[in-house]
Design a protein around this motif. Sequence first.
Motif, PDB file in Angstrom:
ATOM      1  N   LYS A   1     -15.546 -35.963  36.645  1.00 24.45           N
ATOM      2  CA  LYS A   1     -16.234 -34.671  36.667  1.00 24.45           C
ATOM      3  C   LYS A   1     -15.442 -33.632  35.889  1.00 24.45           C
ATOM      4  CE  LYS A   1     -18.181 -31.146  39.672  1.00 24.45           C
ATOM      5  NZ  LYS A   1     -18.529 -30.741  41.020  1.00 24.45           N
ATOM      6  N   ASN A   2     -14.117 -33.681  35.998  1.00 17.78           N
ATOM      7  CA  ASN A   2     -13.274 -32.720  35.287  1.00 17.78           C
ATOM      8  C   ASN A   2     -13.465 -32.782  33.783  1.00 17.78           C
ATOM      9  OD1 ASN A   2     -12.200 -31.614  37.588  1.00 17.78           O
ATOM     10  ND2 ASN A   2     -10.317 -32.802  37.530  1.00 17.78           N
ATOM     11  N   ASP A   3     -13.694 -33.984  33.246  1.00 22.12           N
ATOM     12  CA  ASP A   3     -13.935 -34.115  31.807  1.00 22.12           C
ATOM     13  C   ASP A   3     -15.260 -33.455  31.418  1.00 22.12           C
ATOM     14  OD1 ASP A   3     -11.548 -35.455  31.446  1.00 22.12           O
ATOM     15  OD2 ASP A   3     -12.464 -37.450  31.308  1.00 22.12           O
ATOM     16  N   ALA A   4     -16.286 -33.666  32.219  1.00 22.16           N
ATOM     17  CA  ALA A   4     -17.586 -33.049  31.940  1.00 22.16           C
ATOM     18  C   ALA A   4     -17.473 -31.524  32.014  1.00 22.16           C
ATOM     19  CB  ALA A   4     -18.641 -33.562  32.918  1.00 22.16           C
ATOM     20  N   LEU A   5     -16.763 -31.019  33.013  1.00 21.39           N
ATOM     21  CA  LEU A   5     -16.559 -29.573  33.146  1.00 21.39           C
ATOM     22  C   LEU A   5     -15.761 -29.017  31.968  1.00 21.39           C
ATOM     23  CD1 LEU A   5     -15.785 -29.294  36.958  1.00 21.39           C
ATOM     24  CD2 LEU A   5     -17.709 -28.247  35.768  1.00 21.39           C
ATOM     25  N   TYR A   6     -14.738 -29.754  31.557  1.00 25.10           N
ATOM     26  CA  TYR A   6     -13.916 -29.333  30.416  1.00 25.10           C
ATOM     27  C   TYR A   6     -14.771 -29.204  29.159  1.00 25.10           C
ATOM     28  CZ  TYR A   6     -10.281 -29.292  26.857  1.00 25.10           C
ATOM     29  OH  TYR A   6      -9.494 -28.954  25.784  1.00 25.10           O
ATOM     30  N   LEU A   7     -15.601 -30.223  28.895  1.00 27.09           N
ATOM     31  CA  LEU A   7     -16.462 -30.191  27.712  1.00 27.09           C
ATOM     32  C   LEU A   7     -17.478 -29.050  27.791  1.00 27.09           C
ATOM     33  CD1 LEU A   7     -17.112 -34.003  27.223  1.00 27.09           C
ATOM     34  CD2 LEU A   7     -15.736 -32.514  25.752  1.00 27.09           C
ATOM     35  N   GLU A   8     -18.056 -28.858  28.968  1.00 25.93           N
ATOM     36  CA  GLU A   8     -19.021 -27.771  29.151  1.00 25.93           C
ATOM     37  C   GLU A   8     -18.384 -26.422  28.807  1.00 25.93           C
ATOM     38  OE1 GLU A   8     -21.686 -25.602  32.646  1.00 25.93           O
ATOM     39  OE2 GLU A   8     -20.232 -27.128  33.204  1.00 25.93           O
ATOM     40  N   LYS A   9     -17.204 -26.175  29.362  1.00 27.85           N
ATOM     41  CA  LYS A   9     -16.530 -24.899  29.123  1.00 27.85           C
ATOM     42  C   LYS A   9     -16.116 -24.760  27.659  1.00 27.85           C
ATOM     43  CE  LYS A   9     -15.053 -24.324  33.855  1.00 27.85           C
ATOM     44  NZ  LYS A   9     -13.981 -24.385  34.821  1.00 27.85           N
ATOM     45  N   PHE A  10     -15.674 -25.859  27.062  1.00 28.36           N
ATOM     46  CA  PHE A  10     -15.255 -25.845  25.661  1.00 28.36           C
ATOM     47  C   PHE A  10     -16.427 -25.421  24.768  1.00 28.36           C
ATOM     48  CE2 PHE A  10     -14.412 -27.466  21.474  1.00 28.36           C
ATOM     49  CZ  PHE A  10     -13.041 -27.329  21.310  1.00 28.36           C
ATOM     50  N   ILE A  11     -17.574 -26.043  24.977  1.00 28.76           N
ATOM     51  CA  ILE A  11     -18.753 -25.751  24.150  1.00 28.76           C
ATOM     52  C   ILE A  11     -19.222 -24.315  24.388  1.00 28.76           C
ATOM     53  CG2 ILE A  11     -21.165 -26.358  23.709  1.00 28.76           C
ATOM     54  CD1 ILE A  11     -20.354 -29.270  24.506  1.00 28.76           C
ATOM     55  N   LYS A  12     -19.253 -23.887  25.640  1.00 30.68           N
ATOM     56  CA  LYS A  12     -19.690 -22.523  25.939  1.00 30.68           C
ATOM     57  C   LYS A  12     -18.751 -21.486  25.345  1.00 30.68           C
ATOM     58  CE  LYS A  12     -22.511 -23.394  30.005  1.00 30.68           C
ATOM     59  NZ  LYS A  12     -22.694 -23.213  31.444  1.00 30.68           N
ATOM     60  N   ARG A  13     -17.449 -21.776  25.323  1.00 33.57           N
ATOM     61  CA  ARG A  13     -16.484 -20.846  24.728  1.00 33.57           C
ATOM     62  C   ARG A  13     -16.708 -20.679  23.225  1.00 33.57           C
ATOM     63  NH1 ARG A  13     -12.389 -23.348  27.720  1.00 33.57           N
ATOM     64  NH2 ARG A  13     -11.758 -24.468  25.859  1.00 33.57           N
ATOM     65  N   MET A  14     -17.235 -21.713  22.585  1.00 35.00           N
ATOM     66  CA  MET A  14     -17.485 -21.642  21.142  1.00 35.00           C
ATOM     67  C   MET A  14     -18.594 -20.637  20.821  1.00 35.00           C
ATOM     68  SD  MET A  14     -15.266 -23.593  19.821  1.00 35.00           S
ATOM     69  CE  MET A  14     -15.776 -23.911  18.155  1.00 35.00           C
ATOM     70  N   LYS A  15     -19.533 -20.444  21.739  1.00 35.20           N
ATOM     71  CA  LYS A  15     -20.640 -19.499  21.547  1.00 35.20           C
ATOM     72  C   LYS A  15     -21.294 -19.690  20.179  1.00 35.20           C
ATOM     73  CE  LYS A  15     -18.786 -16.090  24.623  1.00 35.20           C
ATOM     74  NZ  LYS A  15     -19.243 -14.918  25.270  1.00 35.20           N
ATOM     75  N   SER A  16     -21.572 -20.952  19.848  1.00 31.33           N
ATOM     76  CA  SER A  16     -22.100 -21.249  18.527  1.00 31.33           C
ATOM     77  C   SER A  16     -23.258 -22.228  18.608  1.00 31.33           C
ATOM     78  CB  SER A  16     -20.988 -21.831  17.646  1.00 31.33           C
ATOM     79  OG  SER A  16     -21.511 -22.338  16.453  1.00 31.33           O
ATOM     80  N   LYS A  17     -24.418 -21.772  18.183  1.00 26.90           N
ATOM     81  CA  LYS A  17     -25.587 -22.644  18.125  1.00 26.90           C
ATOM     82  C   LYS A  17     -25.345 -23.772  17.118  1.00 26.90           C
ATOM     83  CE  LYS A  17     -30.581 -22.233  17.599  1.00 26.90           C
ATOM     84  NZ  LYS A  17     -31.667 -21.268  17.385  1.00 26.90           N
ATOM     85  N   LYS A  18     -24.688 -23.439  16.002  1.00 24.63           N
ATOM     86  CA  LYS A  18     -24.395 -24.445  14.974  1.00 24.63           C
ATOM     87  C   LYS A  18     -23.501 -25.550  15.533  1.00 24.63           C
ATOM     88  CE  LYS A  18     -24.771 -22.364  10.431  1.00 24.63           C
ATOM     89  NZ  LYS A  18     -24.033 -21.976   9.225  1.00 24.63           N
ATOM     90  N   PHE A  19     -22.482 -25.152  16.293  1.00 23.72           N
ATOM     91  CA  PHE A  19     -21.567 -26.127  16.882  1.00 23.72           C
ATOM     92  C   PHE A  19     -22.306 -27.023  17.875  1.00 23.72           C
ATOM     93  CE2 PHE A  19     -18.285 -27.344  20.062  1.00 23.72           C
ATOM     94  CZ  PHE A  19     -17.491 -28.105  19.221  1.00 23.72           C
ATOM     95  N   THR A  20     -23.161 -26.430  18.688  1.00 26.28           N
ATOM     96  CA  THR A  20     -23.953 -27.198  19.656  1.00 26.28           C
ATOM     97  C   THR A  20     -24.852 -28.193  18.931  1.00 26.28           C
ATOM     98  OG1 THR A  20     -23.901 -25.349  21.206  1.00 26.28           O
ATOM     99  CG2 THR A  20     -25.586 -27.018  21.573  1.00 26.28           C
ATOM    100  N   MET A  21     -25.494 -27.769  17.868  1.00 23.37           N
ATOM    101  CA  MET A  21     -26.365 -28.663  17.103  1.00 23.37           C
ATOM    102  C   MET A  21     -25.556 -29.784  16.442  1.00 23.37           C
ATOM    103  SD  MET A  21     -28.885 -25.711  15.584  1.00 23.37           S
ATOM    104  CE  MET A  21     -29.698 -26.743  14.396  1.00 23.37           C
ATOM    105  N   LYS A  22     -24.344 -29.459  16.008  1.00 22.64           N
ATOM    106  CA  LYS A  22     -23.466 -30.461  15.398  1.00 22.64           C
ATOM    107  C   LYS A  22     -23.104 -31.547  16.417  1.00 22.64           C
ATOM    108  CE  LYS A  22     -19.324 -30.575  12.533  1.00 22.64           C
ATOM    109  NZ  LYS A  22     -18.241 -29.794  11.953  1.00 22.64           N
ATOM    110  N   ILE A  23     -22.858 -31.136  17.654  1.00 25.85           N
ATOM    111  CA  ILE A  23     -22.545 -32.099  18.719  1.00 25.85           C
ATOM    112  C   ILE A  23     -23.750 -32.998  18.999  1.00 25.85           C
ATOM    113  CG2 ILE A  23     -22.081 -32.306  21.202  1.00 25.85           C
ATOM    114  CD1 ILE A  23     -20.254 -29.851  20.869  1.00 25.85           C
TER     115      ILE A  23
END
Length: 94
Positions: free
Chosen positions: A58-80
């Motif tokens: 669960k910690n890995d999923a939470l880490y990734l969630e926070k990482f992506i949200k911190r980026m605040k980037s639609k482009k980055f989300t689409m790249k993932i």
Amino acid sequence: MIHYLYILHSQSIDKYYVGESADVNLRLDLHNSHHFKKGFTNAASDWAIKLTFECSLKNDALYLEKFIKRMKSKKFTMKIIDDPNILNDILSKK
């Protein structure tokens, strides 16, 4: 216990939402039925799953969630979404 990072998209408002859950389909139903009264996903009812990424912890999923949200980037989300291996790279550098 297996957890998932998930990315949802609403076509009506053209927005992405990133979250984590042990049961992505149940969580999708909760988002689309406005279960989370003050949540970001209340803005639409047409959320669809664009990506699920399995994490053994669960910690890995939470880490990734926070990482992506911190980026605040639609482009980055689409790249993932286009290349989920990016998530493995992020976890390997944790």
